[in-house]
Design an enzyme around this catalytic site. Structure first.
Site, PDB file in Angstrom:
ATOM      1  N   ASN A   1      28.055  63.468  32.848  1.00  0.00           N
ATOM      2  CA  ASN A   1      29.112  62.505  33.150  1.00  0.00           C
ATOM      3  C   ASN A   1      28.482  61.119  33.187  1.00  0.00           C
ATOM      4  O   ASN A   1      27.464  60.913  33.856  1.00  0.00           O
ATOM      5  CB  ASN A   1      29.752  62.822  34.501  1.00  0.00           C
ATOM      6  CG  ASN A   1      30.520  64.130  34.484  1.00  0.00           C
ATOM      7  OD1 ASN A   1      31.120  64.494  33.472  1.00  0.00           O
ATOM      8  ND2 ASN A   1      30.498  64.865  35.586  1.00  0.00           N
TER       9      ASN A   1
ATOM     10  N   HIS B   1      21.479  62.878  35.628  1.00  0.00           N
ATOM     11  CA  HIS B   1      21.465  64.323  35.881  1.00  0.00           C
ATOM     12  C   HIS B   1      22.249  65.016  34.792  1.00  0.00           C
ATOM     13  O   HIS B   1      23.170  64.440  34.205  1.00  0.00           O
ATOM     14  CB  HIS B   1      22.051  64.660  37.251  1.00  0.00           C
ATOM     15  CG  HIS B   1      23.444  64.151  37.466  1.00  0.00           C
ATOM     16  ND1 HIS B   1      23.709  62.857  37.881  1.00  0.00           N
ATOM     17  CD2 HIS B   1      24.649  64.750  37.330  1.00  0.00           C
ATOM     18  CE1 HIS B   1      25.017  62.687  37.989  1.00  0.00           C
ATOM     19  NE2 HIS B   1      25.620  63.827  37.648  1.00  0.00           N
TER      20      HIS B   1
ATOM     21  N   ARG C   1      20.691  73.728  43.005  1.00  0.00           N
ATOM     22  CA  ARG C   1      22.095  74.149  42.949  1.00  0.00           C
ATOM     23  C   ARG C   1      23.012  73.011  43.402  1.00  0.00           C
ATOM     24  O   ARG C   1      22.717  72.335  44.395  1.00  0.00           O
ATOM     25  CB  ARG C   1      22.318  75.385  43.824  1.00  0.00           C
ATOM     26  CG  ARG C   1      21.541  76.565  43.333  1.00  0.00           C
ATOM     27  CD  ARG C   1      22.003  77.904  43.867  1.00  0.00           C
ATOM     28  NE  ARG C   1      21.017  78.902  43.492  1.00  0.00           N
ATOM     29  CZ  ARG C   1      20.905  79.448  42.285  1.00  0.00           C
ATOM     30  NH1 ARG C   1      21.747  79.100  41.327  1.00  0.00           N
ATOM     31  NH2 ARG C   1      19.956  80.326  42.014  1.00  0.00           N
ATOM     32  N   ASP C   2      24.110  72.847  42.671  1.00  0.00           N
ATOM     33  CA  ASP C   2      25.108  71.843  43.054  1.00  0.00           C
ATOM     34  C   ASP C   2      25.725  72.246  44.391  1.00  0.00           C
ATOM     35  O   ASP C   2      26.031  73.425  44.620  1.00  0.00           O
ATOM     36  CB  ASP C   2      26.195  71.730  41.973  1.00  0.00           C
ATOM     37  CG  ASP C   2      27.008  70.462  42.124  1.00  0.00           C
ATOM     38  OD1 ASP C   2      26.902  69.576  41.261  1.00  0.00           O
ATOM     39  OD2 ASP C   2      27.757  70.350  43.132  1.00  0.00           O
ATOM     40  N   ILE C   3      25.918  71.292  45.257  1.00  0.00           N
ATOM     41  CA  ILE C   3      26.452  71.560  46.597  1.00  0.00           C
ATOM     42  C   ILE C   3      27.913  72.002  46.540  1.00  0.00           C
ATOM     43  O   ILE C   3      28.409  72.641  47.467  1.00  0.00           O
ATOM     44  CB  ILE C   3      26.279  70.294  47.480  1.00  0.00           C
ATOM     45  CG1 ILE C   3      26.243  70.655  48.953  1.00  0.00           C
ATOM     46  CG2 ILE C   3      27.331  69.255  47.177  1.00  0.00           C
ATOM     47  CD1 ILE C   3      25.772  69.510  49.836  1.00  0.00           C
TER      48      ILE C   3
ATOM     49  N   VAL D   1      27.338  60.338  41.211  1.00  0.00           N
ATOM     50  CA  VAL D   1      25.959  60.042  41.633  1.00  0.00           C
ATOM     51  C   VAL D   1      25.285  59.320  40.473  1.00  0.00           C
ATOM     52  O   VAL D   1      25.169  59.865  39.368  1.00  0.00           O
ATOM     53  CB  VAL D   1      25.192  61.329  41.998  1.00  0.00           C
ATOM     54  CG1 VAL D   1      23.754  60.992  42.362  1.00  0.00           C
ATOM     55  CG2 VAL D   1      25.882  62.070  43.154  1.00  0.00           C
TER      56      VAL D   1
ATOM     57  N   HIS E   1      24.468  68.585  34.335  1.00  0.00           N
ATOM     58  CA  HIS E   1      25.044  69.785  34.943  1.00  0.00           C
ATOM     59  C   HIS E   1      24.780  70.963  34.008  1.00  0.00           C
ATOM     60  O   HIS E   1      24.980  70.858  32.797  1.00  0.00           O
ATOM     61  CB  HIS E   1      26.568  69.646  35.070  1.00  0.00           C
ATOM     62  CG  HIS E   1      27.030  68.574  35.998  1.00  0.00           C
ATOM     63  ND1 HIS E   1      27.464  68.816  37.290  1.00  0.00           N
ATOM     64  CD2 HIS E   1      27.143  67.227  35.829  1.00  0.00           C
ATOM     65  CE1 HIS E   1      27.826  67.681  37.862  1.00  0.00           C
ATOM     66  NE2 HIS E   1      27.652  66.708  37.000  1.00  0.00           N
TER      67      HIS E   1
HETATM   68  P1  5GP Z   1      28.592  63.723  38.838  1.00  0.00           P
HETATM   69  O1  5GP Z   1      30.019  63.834  39.275  1.00  0.00           O
HETATM   70  O2  5GP Z   1      27.966  62.414  39.251  1.00  0.00           O
HETATM   71  O3  5GP Z   1      28.344  64.062  37.397  1.00  0.00           O
HETATM   72  O4  5GP Z   1      27.837  64.895  39.607  1.00  0.00           O
HETATM   73  C1  5GP Z   1      27.252  64.753  40.857  1.00  0.00           C
HETATM   74  C2  5GP Z   1      27.140  66.143  41.439  1.00  0.00           C
HETATM   75  O5  5GP Z   1      26.255  66.086  42.531  1.00  0.00           O
HETATM   76  C3  5GP Z   1      28.460  66.720  41.957  1.00  0.00           C
HETATM   77  O6  5GP Z   1      28.784  67.903  41.248  1.00  0.00           O
HETATM   78  C4  5GP Z   1      28.184  66.969  43.436  1.00  0.00           C
HETATM   79  O7  5GP Z   1      28.767  68.170  43.898  1.00  0.00           O
HETATM   80  C5  5GP Z   1      26.674  67.000  43.497  1.00  0.00           C
HETATM   81  N1  5GP Z   1      26.112  66.545  44.750  1.00  0.00           N
HETATM   82  C6  5GP Z   1      26.434  65.397  45.431  1.00  0.00           C
HETATM   83  N2  5GP Z   1      25.692  65.293  46.544  1.00  0.00           N
HETATM   84  C7  5GP Z   1      24.876  66.388  46.567  1.00  0.00           C
HETATM   85  C8  5GP Z   1      23.874  66.828  47.480  1.00  0.00           C
HETATM   86  O8  5GP Z   1      23.574  66.215  48.507  1.00  0.00           O
HETATM   87  N3  5GP Z   1      23.257  68.008  47.187  1.00  0.00           N
HETATM   88  C9  5GP Z   1      23.554  68.736  46.054  1.00  0.00           C
HETATM   89  N4  5GP Z   1      22.891  69.881  45.878  1.00  0.00           N
HETATM   90  N5  5GP Z   1      24.494  68.334  45.177  1.00  0.00           N
HETATM   91  C10 5GP Z   1      25.140  67.181  45.430  1.00  0.00           C
END
Ligand code: 5GP
Ligand code: ZN
Length: 117
Positions: free
Chosen positions: A90, A103, A34-36, A99, A105
């Site tokens: 993304n 990944h 799950r996303d945080i 990140v 979403h």
């Molecule tokens: P991006 O913006 O790179 O596409 O998505 C990165 C996602 O990773 C974000 O939606 C963010 O909330 C999630 N995220 C960042 N750090 C952590 C973490 O430590 N644990 C979890 N579960 N999600 C994270």
């Protein structure tokens, strides 16, 4: 080196069990959790266990793992009971990537009234 764990990468650290995450699904080469900071009622992230900076680089280097990522995203959505969902990759900071470990979403649980494209 490409594919190798990075000590400063939050998702590599989740794979290694150094940072806790709510894992909902595991496969040999992927992890779904799950996303945080959820942006929808259901918001999962599916990641490869190997480190690549984005999904396209993963697909170029290890296409079988990229395919497994998509299969697992679909299975995770099904297990969450999502009849419809969005998959988002993304790629690049200007597109909102924060990140730099590949990944996808998985977003669902609410009607999507607008198309993004
Ligand atoms: P991006 O913006 O790179 O596409 O998505 C990165 C996602 O990773 C974000 O939606 C963010 O909330 C999630 N995220 C960042 N750090 C952590 C973490 O430590 N644990 C979890 N579960 N999600 C994270
Ligand atoms: Zn990583």
């Amino acid at each position: 080196m490409a594919g190798e764990a990075q000590a400063d990468c939050v998702f590599c650290r989740i794979v290694a069990g150094e940072i806790p995450a709510t894992v909902v699904r595991k496969s040999e080469r992927t992890l779904a959790f799950r996303d945080i900071s959820p942006q929808a009622p259901t918001h999962l992230l599916v990641i490869p266990r190997v480190h690549y900076p984005n999904a396209a680089e993963l697909a170029a280097a290890e296409p079988a793992v990229a395919a497994e990522l998509l299969v697992e995203a679909g299975e995770a959505a099904r297990a969450e009971g999502l009849a419809a969902y969005r998959l988002i990759f993304n790629t690049g900071a200007e597109a909102g990537q924060t990140v730099f470990h590949a990944h996808v979403h998985v977003l669902g649980g609410e009607p999507f009234t607008e198309g993004l494209v």
